[in-house]
Scaffold this active site. Structure first.
Site, PDB file in Angstrom:
ATOM      1  N   ARG A  15       1.743   2.085  17.844  1.00 53.78           N
ATOM      2  CA  ARG A  15       2.593   1.182  16.716  1.00 53.78           C
ATOM      3  C   ARG A  15       3.204   1.670  15.852  1.00 53.78           C
ATOM      4  NH1 ARG A  15      -1.629  -3.127  14.974  1.00 53.78           N
ATOM      5  NH2 ARG A  15      -2.658  -1.269  14.926  1.00 53.78           N
TER       6      ARG A  15
ATOM      7  N   ASN B  55       0.066  -5.319  18.380  1.00 53.07           N
ATOM      8  CA  ASN B  55      -1.037  -5.355  19.530  1.00 53.07           C
ATOM      9  C   ASN B  55      -1.249  -6.818  19.970  1.00 53.07           C
ATOM     10  OD1 ASN B  55      -1.555  -2.533  19.401  1.00 53.07           O
ATOM     11  ND2 ASN B  55      -3.383  -2.402  18.134  1.00 53.07           N
TER      12      ASN B  55
END
EC number: 3.6.1.7
Length: 95
Positions: free
Chosen positions: A24, A42
């Site tokens: 990320r 996520n």
């Protein structure tokens, strides 16, 4: 400044070893470098979900980047669906 007709939006799902490997953070940094707006997060099933919005070429390059992702990631699949832009501004990691 590009007008909306030059912008596209991609809804992307990345599967493989993509959580706990700075995927990320690397996605955010890369999107900011490329001038792409949107977000990344996520999912409970182990995938990463992202929205990329911006110029066609920049969004395409982000999707391409997802196939490699962060250095520690092992990407198995990248699914991308194109949608109408919704005016995302900036890029953030969502939790």
């Amino acid at each position: 400044m590009a007008d909306e007709s030059d912008r596209t939006r991609a809804h992307v799902f990345v599967s493989g070893t993509v959580q706990g490997v700075y995927y990320r953070a690397n996605t955010r940094d890369t999107a900011q470098e490329k001038g792409v707006d949107g977000w990344v997060r996520n999912l409970d099933d182990g995938r990463v979900e992202a929205i990329f919005e911006g110029p066609d070429e920049a969004v395409e390059s982000m999707i391409e980047w997802c196939h490699t992702g962060s250095p520690a990631a092992e990407v198995e699949a990248v699914e991308a669906e194109f949608e109408d832009p919704e005016g995302e501004s900036g890029f953030e990691i969502r939790y």
